[in-house]
Enzyme design. Sequence first.
Site, PDB file in Angstrom:
ATOM      1  N   LYS A 263       0.857  -1.187   0.000  1.00  0.00           N
ATOM      2  CA  LYS A 263       0.000   0.000   0.000  1.00  0.00           C
ATOM      3  C   LYS A 263       0.889   1.232   0.000  1.00  0.00           C
ATOM      4  CE  LYS A 263      -3.040   2.727   3.086  1.00  0.00           C
ATOM      5  NZ  LYS A 263      -3.869   2.768   4.315  1.00  0.00           N
ATOM      6  N   ASP A 268      -2.612  10.321   3.516  1.00  0.00           N
ATOM      7  CA  ASP A 268      -3.999   9.905   3.722  1.00  0.00           C
ATOM      8  C   ASP A 268      -4.730  10.954   4.546  1.00  0.00           C
ATOM      9  OD1 ASP A 268      -6.377   8.601   4.094  1.00  0.00           O
ATOM     10  OD2 ASP A 268      -5.574   7.020   5.400  1.00  0.00           O
ATOM     11  N   LYS A 275     -10.068  12.894   8.131  1.00  0.00           N
ATOM     12  CA  LYS A 275      -9.520  12.537   9.431  1.00  0.00           C
ATOM     13  C   LYS A 275      -9.477  13.765  10.348  1.00  0.00           C
ATOM     14  CE  LYS A 275      -6.339   8.846   8.055  1.00  0.00           C
ATOM     15  NZ  LYS A 275      -6.971   7.790   8.866  1.00  0.00           N
ATOM     16  N   ASP A 286       1.810   6.686   5.313  1.00  0.00           N
ATOM     17  CA  ASP A 286       0.818   5.683   4.930  1.00  0.00           C
ATOM     18  C   ASP A 286       1.237   4.887   3.687  1.00  0.00           C
ATOM     19  OD1 ASP A 286      -1.525   4.385   5.609  1.00  0.00           O
ATOM     20  OD2 ASP A 286      -2.833   5.759   4.500  1.00  0.00           O
ATOM     21  N   GLU A 347      -9.277   3.556   2.457  1.00  0.00           N
ATOM     22  CA  GLU A 347      -8.813   3.635   1.064  1.00  0.00           C
ATOM     23  C   GLU A 347      -7.725   2.620   0.738  1.00  0.00           C
ATOM     24  OE1 GLU A 347      -7.525   5.292   3.457  1.00  0.00           O
ATOM     25  OE2 GLU A 347      -5.385   5.077   3.034  1.00  0.00           O
ATOM     26  N   ARG A 349      -7.401  -0.524   1.361  1.00  0.00           N
ATOM     27  CA  ARG A 349      -7.918  -1.799   0.832  1.00  0.00           C
ATOM     28  C   ARG A 349      -8.373  -1.651  -0.616  1.00  0.00           C
ATOM     29  NH1 ARG A 349     -12.175  -1.980   5.667  1.00  0.00           N
ATOM     30  NH2 ARG A 349     -10.461  -0.812   6.590  1.00  0.00           N
TER      31      ARG A 349
END
Length: 499
Positions: A263, A268, A275, A286, A347, A349
């Site tokens: 990933k 993010d 967030k 991330d 996001e 996944r």
Amino acid sequence: MASLPSIEFVAKDAPAKGVLVVLAGKDAGLAAGAGDAVRSLVSRAAGIAKFKGKHLATLDVLAPADVDADRLLVVGTHADKPLTDEDWLKLGGIIAAKTKGASEVTIHCERADGDVSAAEAAMLAAGASLRAYDFDLYKTKSSRKNGEDEPKVASKIALAVADVAAAMDAYAVQEAIAAGTMLARDLVNEPANVLGPVEFADRIAALSQQGIDVEILGEAQLRELKMGALLGVAQGSPRPPRLAIMRWNGGPDDEAPIAFVGKGVVFDTGGISIKPAGSMDEMKGDMGGAAAVVGVMRALAGRSAKVNAIGIVGLVENSVDGNAQRPGDIVTAMSGTTIEVLNTDAEGRLVLADALWYCQDRFKPKFMVNLATLTGAIIVALGNQHAGLFSNNDELSDRLLAAGIGAGEKVWRLPLAPEYDKMIEGKFADIKNIGGGRAAGAITAAQFLQRFVNDVPWAHLDVAGTAMGSPANEYNQSWASGFGVRLLDRLVSDHYQAG
Ligand code: BES
Ligand code: MN
Ligand code: ZN
């Protein structure tokens, strides 16, 4: 970047220079080879200081007059169990730290119960290097203490060993792995304004110098491949996505590769499901899963591993603009599965769904291991000490557990089960990208990934708690740890390389 110590291996009878380091065993016992003067001095000093030779304990003594060194550092190596690779890394780290600023250090690699092996000496040297790592790229001189570079370790470390050639060979391997770890640390520490998806891909492209074949797919190609899940995440950022494919062909031509998938969310924000502001800066990390994949590819190439390995990373920014995907949007992944995006902050996944499907579809690998800073829930469950492990294959899972202990990058297995899979069934589409509220958050994320592995042996490592922000230790002082590189390299060397 802080400079790494220069490492060299010398014969055991070579005269010690600078700081002399000796390794003490039980009750501060030294090897006979340390010499009578040193042994009697250390035995007296140890008595006064109640130094028992415990692993990682240290004792600083002035060197006796007949020794060519100015200082004597005694380092404990005694433990109830035989020392692991990680224990040797830690020894290297502690020695490096305790001798910082010295221009020369000589480590006498012998213990009361025998020689330090070439492999152990190499590990010790790697620990000293890893300890020196410091991401100080953006610190200008004026903001540094004393206005100048503060040395993190000694500038030159010589290891006096029984077999110089064997130790040098062993160190060439460890040096490659450490370089992979430090590359991963660099990528994670780098801020997102510097490292967007395109810049990340550029850094990967530079690995062709190491003999890695690199392919970078741009937005148009991803669209052609129908990677609707990955593209949906990317659409809220003006910075276009990339998919990077690395290939290291060190094994026989006709052998199926092993595959690592990462990933790579360069930042993010959470997207429209934004967030909270507190600690959001940490979301520059991330892409820790992708960084580990890049690092392990670098390690395998650097040590010319006899294995065919694929590394694939999905690189996107999860941001929020007028074009960002909304909660409720339905996207179609490359596999054809439709996904309801109920939370744009889930996001990772979505990115991995397409990267995993593409990987098995194109390369038919023996197995896939993906790494991702996937959920906050895994931090709640395991803290910073273990990465979460999920797998559809017990053999692969057991091998990862064992490799983790060997490498000192530990993983802990959590379950997958049909009951959890049910929690991601969609209302308007095949599946949804979140489970049921706070329950089993790390597991439902893993169930989501499993929908895209097509029954290929697979393991998912949730590294949200271990790739960054883990407590500093003897061989890592950096926010980004490079977690996963040593673990996967070890998995390869234990089970998947020829010869
Ligand atoms: N990147 C985060 C997970 C994360 C959290 C990594 C903290 C490192 C430190 C991930 O994309 C995320 O936001 N996950 C959500 C999922 C939720 C919306 C189902 C989470 O864990 O809260
Ligand atoms: Mn998120
Ligand atoms: Zn994320």
